[in-house]
Motif scaffolding. Sequence first.
Motif, PDB file in Angstrom:
ATOM      1  N   VAL A   1      -3.469   9.942  -2.414  1.00 21.73           N
ATOM      2  CA  VAL A   1      -2.736  10.123  -3.600  1.00 21.73           C
ATOM      3  C   VAL A   1      -1.404  10.212  -3.409  1.00 21.73           C
ATOM      4  O   VAL A   1      -1.073  11.111  -2.536  1.00 21.73           O
ATOM      5  N   ASN A   2      -0.496   9.505  -4.153  1.00 20.77           N
ATOM      6  CA  ASN A   2       0.789   9.772  -3.966  1.00 20.77           C
ATOM      7  C   ASN A   2       1.518  11.118  -4.399  1.00 20.77           C
ATOM      8  O   ASN A   2       1.192  11.510  -5.682  1.00 20.77           O
ATOM      9  N   GLN A   3       1.825  11.415  -3.470  1.00 16.63           N
ATOM     10  CA  GLN A   3       2.279  12.915  -4.000  1.00 16.63           C
ATOM     11  C   GLN A   3       3.542  13.148  -4.974  1.00 16.63           C
ATOM     12  O   GLN A   3       3.474  13.915  -5.666  1.00 16.63           O
ATOM     13  N   GLU A   4       4.315  12.182  -5.112  1.00 10.49           N
ATOM     14  CA  GLU A   4       5.291  12.223  -6.031  1.00 10.49           C
ATOM     15  C   GLU A   4       4.776  12.093  -7.524  1.00 10.49           C
ATOM     16  O   GLU A   4       5.540  13.047  -8.500  1.00 10.49           O
ATOM     17  N   ASN A   5       3.688  11.143  -7.917  1.00  8.51           N
ATOM     18  CA  ASN A   5       3.317  11.107  -9.204  1.00  8.51           C
ATOM     19  C   ASN A   5       1.995  11.411  -9.523  1.00  8.51           C
ATOM     20  O   ASN A   5       1.540  11.237 -10.560  1.00  8.51           O
ATOM     21  N   GLY A   6       1.206  11.832  -8.157  1.00  4.09           N
ATOM     22  CA  GLY A   6      -0.083  12.172  -8.478  1.00  4.09           C
ATOM     23  C   GLY A   6      -1.119  11.160  -8.787  1.00  4.09           C
ATOM     24  O   GLY A   6      -2.074  11.204  -9.730  1.00  4.09           O
ATOM     25  N   THR A   7      -0.854   9.789  -8.308  1.00  9.39           N
ATOM     26  CA  THR A   7      -1.842   8.726  -8.790  1.00  9.39           C
ATOM     27  C   THR A   7      -2.149   7.910  -7.536  1.00  9.39           C
ATOM     28  O   THR A   7      -1.646   8.287  -6.462  1.00  9.39           O
ATOM     29  N   PHE A   8      -3.302   7.282  -7.383  1.00  7.62           N
ATOM     30  CA  PHE A   8      -3.511   6.600  -6.325  1.00  7.62           C
ATOM     31  C   PHE A   8      -3.852   5.167  -6.724  1.00  7.62           C
ATOM     32  O   PHE A   8      -4.042   4.640  -7.878  1.00  7.62           O
ATOM     33  N   LYS A   9      -3.675   4.138  -5.634  1.00 12.35           N
ATOM     34  CA  LYS A   9      -3.856   2.748  -6.243  1.00 12.35           C
ATOM     35  C   LYS A   9      -5.066   2.098  -6.051  1.00 12.35           C
ATOM     36  O   LYS A   9      -5.772   2.170  -5.458  1.00 12.35           O
ATOM     37  N   VAL A  10      -5.213   1.317  -7.176  1.00 13.27           N
ATOM     38  CA  VAL A  10      -6.392   0.595  -7.417  1.00 13.27           C
ATOM     39  C   VAL A  10      -6.091  -1.091  -7.711  1.00 13.27           C
ATOM     40  O   VAL A  10      -5.419  -1.132  -8.481  1.00 13.27           O
ATOM     41  N   THR A  11      -6.665  -1.651  -6.891  1.00  7.90           N
ATOM     42  CA  THR A  11      -6.160  -3.320  -6.891  1.00  7.90           C
ATOM     43  C   THR A  11      -7.665  -3.943  -7.473  1.00  7.90           C
ATOM     44  O   THR A  11      -8.860  -3.792  -7.060  1.00  7.90           O
ATOM     45  N   ALA A  12      -7.462  -4.542  -8.549  1.00  9.77           N
ATOM     46  CA  ALA A  12      -8.665  -5.201  -9.422  1.00  9.77           C
ATOM     47  C   ALA A  12      -8.447  -6.792  -9.215  1.00  9.77           C
ATOM     48  O   ALA A  12      -7.076  -7.410  -9.188  1.00  9.77           O
ATOM     49  N   TYR A  13      -9.334  -7.502  -8.898  1.00 11.31           N
ATOM     50  CA  TYR A  13      -9.328  -9.027  -8.696  1.00 11.31           C
ATOM     51  C   TYR A  13      -9.934  -9.545  -9.822  1.00 11.31           C
ATOM     52  O   TYR A  13     -10.862  -8.975 -10.400  1.00 11.31           O
ATOM     53  N   VAL A  14      -9.218 -10.707 -10.464  1.00 14.66           N
ATOM     54  CA  VAL A  14      -9.475 -11.232 -11.668  1.00 14.66           C
ATOM     55  C   VAL A  14      -9.802 -12.927 -11.207  1.00 14.66           C
ATOM     56  O   VAL A  14      -8.743 -13.617 -11.038  1.00 14.66           O
TER      57      VAL A  14
END
Length: 351
Positions: free
Chosen positions: A240-253
Amino acid sequence: MKMHFKLPLLVALTIFLLFQGCAGEDQTAEENADAIRSIPVEVSNVTRGDISAYYSNTATLEAEQEATVVSKVRGIIEELHVEEGDAVREGQILAKIDDEQYRIEANRAEATLKRLENDFQRNKELFDKNLISAETFQNSRYEYESQKATHELALLNLEYTTVRSPISGVISERFVKRGNMIGTDQQLYRVTDFSPLTAVLHVPEHEMSKINKNQRVELRADALPNQLFVGHVERISPVVNQENGTFKVTAYVDETDGLLRPGMFSRVRIVYDTRQNTRMIPRASVISEDLNQSVFVIRDSLAFKKQIQTGYTNGRNIEVTEGLDDNEMVVTIGQSSLQDSSKVSIINNSL
């Protein structure tokens, strides 16, 4: 004499007509009062269907694979074999650089290599017979091995005059023209693979327990608002990114019709749960008061207020988990004018 008989008859007829008019006015007034007391509403039935819970966000589409083709040797562009928009295969020839100089260097290196190879073989025979020193033999072998590398490098440079695509994809950009003098590492083309495209989402950490790999992803691009594209969750960052409280999700299309392009702005939904054959009503019918939710149900032209429990919301519909039965009729427009047991008139004729 006849006039005396006609006068009372005329008076009686006039009185009768006056009474009839008054009675008609009273009946019309009563009908109008009934109409005024009936509140017009629009309604909808409780239905059943599938409803999903999802996380939604926006993202700019990116190419999963993209390569910038650069020149590995310097020279003049002699031929350009592809243009922007052309589909290419991995290893396909894209351009040709003038190779005359590199061909001469390769021939010269080959000739020198053959001479030094003969010298090495002769010195090896002499060394085996103890006719030359070890130092002379080692120098001969070193010169031969060094020239061998020089020859291989000359052949490699000659091969590099034919520029090939490192990946399969589409030529998205051309940087040079025929006849240009180019240097080593100068950009020639950009090759982009449109399948798959990726959408990178930065998801709040409280959603982490809901998002899993291979979940269904639904995507709509602003440039193609009437098209729905389907993909899946390919990667989930474990931190989790400590600066903004998010985690990265990569979706394939995976989109094979060539409609989507890198750089398009898109609206993405990750579907993390689906409830099938559940009760649903229009969202517009729900009245929210503090923490309570209710609807007006129509029975025998009367509106009755009922408390309900709701679940997932999807578009215009909302799931009802408690409080309503199948095919009950709920008010969708006009609730603000209703009280419990209000008399209503239904104005939408679709039901």
